[in-house]
Design an enzyme around this catalytic site. Structure first.
Site, short mmCIF file in Angstrom:
data_model
loop_
_atom_site.label_atom_id
_atom_site.label_comp_id
_atom_site.label_asym_id
_atom_site.label_seq_id
_atom_site.Cartn_x
_atom_site.Cartn_y
_atom_site.Cartn_z
N HIS A 1 0.83 -1.20 0.00
CA HIS A 1 0.00 0.00 0.00
C HIS A 1 0.87 1.26 0.00
O HIS A 1 0.48 2.28 -0.57
CB HIS A 1 -0.92 0.02 1.22
CG HIS A 1 -1.98 -1.03 1.21
ND1 HIS A 1 -1.76 -2.31 1.64
CD2 HIS A 1 -3.27 -0.98 0.80
CE1 HIS A 1 -2.87 -3.02 1.51
NE2 HIS A 1 -3.80 -2.24 1.01
N ASP B 1 -4.67 -5.78 -8.17
CA ASP B 1 -4.88 -5.12 -6.88
C ASP B 1 -5.09 -3.64 -7.17
O ASP B 1 -4.96 -3.18 -8.31
CB ASP B 1 -3.67 -5.36 -5.96
CG ASP B 1 -4.05 -5.29 -4.48
OD1 ASP B 1 -5.11 -4.74 -4.15
OD2 ASP B 1 -3.27 -5.78 -3.65
#
Length: 369
Positions: free
Chosen positions: A208, A279
């Protein structure tokens, strides 16, 4: 909310394309999954949902206030297109559970199920099935079609972003508990998604906010982390999400942007023919591919069927305006196959359903809160 949103969406879609093209676009899911900001759709969001490139919506905790409100929101999202968009959520249990309280069951983490396995393997598999049913039944009762679960990463005790989201260190235990949980999902008519292929658990960095690099050789990864994907396969795993991790001994690109990982290894070597999701393309781990359009193009070119753009409506607008891809009939068919086939009971009916009550009671008997 007025009764006219779906009509206004159709008018805006027709104004952008010829009537024939707009009609075809409404009937075909596009390759982009995006999100919405709050508890209700805005007019700008309705326009995004009508765009031919949009194929699905992902929800977050900010979209939830109560089961009734969530059901209303999902109904409006489904009504935004003639062919309803797929509605998804990251709802795994443990710390990754988007909807909590006001009726939703607090689900155990996958690590909790793995620890239960150490005490009683067969009962742990039963627990995983019951938890999968509760998870899927509550979501479907509110109009959510699909959850990005289960996590198949191995628990090396290294990755903070994986952590309690992983079932176990042993890939055999991971595969068996995942299969049991997926059985529970299927009892409520919900498909599954294994993530993060081929494995995110060995590296400490969080994709992230960083670009993780796993220096292991291909065969080491395939003999350990990737084993659950080979054992389960498309008959069990409806979808797979590659990791934003670079495995430099295999390819210089993260797995989700790599033709080697998606096409040669996942599709050809492991014979996987289900949906492949990227993702979230706004994560730091995706930044190596360039701007948002370059990231989406790279993921789709690598073999992903659908790309995610989360928490950045400005980037979603940029992508919808700039992405130039031809619809893949195979991808469209795979995405359509993720949608539930049969209708499900509403929230009030679920609360008095004996099968659901049993599953919840089973959880409270054997797992810690």
């Amino acid at each position: 909310m007025s009764a006219s949103p779906s009509r206004s969406v159709r008018r805006s879609a027709k104004s952008a394309k010829s009537p024939a093209t707009a009609a075809a676009a409404r009937q075909m899911p596009g390759p982009v999954m995006l999100d919405v900001v709050g508890h209700r759709l805005t007019s700008q969001e309705r326009d995004r949902l009508a765009h031919p490139l949009t194929g699905a919506v992902i929800l977050f905790a900010r979209n939830y206030d109560s089961p009734e409100q969530l059901a209303e929101l999902t109904a409006h999202i489904h009504e935004a297109r003639d062919e309803p968009l797929l509605i998804a959520v990251d709802h795994e249990g443990g710390r990754v559970q988007r909807f909590r309280d006001k009726g939703f069951t607090h689900l155990p983490s996958m690590q909790d199920l793995g620890r239960y396995w150490e005490r009683d393997p067969l009962q742990a598999m039963r627990a995983a099935t019951e938890m999968g049913y509760v998870l899927a039944a509550e979501l479907r009762a509110c109009g959510v079609d699909f959850s990005f679960t289960p996590v198949l990463d191995l628990d090396y005790g290294v990755s903070k972003v994986v952590g309690t989201r992983a079932f176990h260190r042993d890939p055999r235990v991971v595969a068996m508990l995942a299969r049991a949980l997926i059985q529970g999902l299927s009892l409520a008519g919900m498909r599954s998604c294994g993530k993060h292929f081929p494995g995110h658990g060995f590296v400490d960095a969080d994709s992230h906010v960083a670009i993780p690099v796993d220096e292991r050789e291909l065969e080491q990864i395939m003999a350990d982390d990737a084993m659950p994907y080979g054992w389960l396969g498309a008959p069990v795993l409806s979808a797979v999400m590659p990791a934003h991790v670079i495995y430099p001994r295999v390819d210089a690109s993260p797995a989700g942007f790599s033709k080697i990982w998606v096409q040669q290894i996942l599709r050809q070597r492991l014979k996987y023919d289900g949906v492949v999701f990227s993702d979230d393309l706004t994560m730091e781990g995706a930044s190596v591919a360039g701007d948002i359009t370059a990231r989406a193009t790279a993921a789709l070119s690598a073999g992903c069927d659908m790309v995610l753009v989360c928490n950045r409506p400005d980037l979603a607008d940029t992508l919808l305006a700039s992405l130039n891809v031809a619809a893949s009939p195979a991808s469209v068919a795979r995405i359509r196959a993720l949608k539930p086939v049969e209708p499900f009971m509403d929230w009030n009916a679920l609360q008095s359903d004996s099968r659901y009550q049993y599953a919840r009671d089973f959880r409270s008997q054997i797992l810690s809160e």
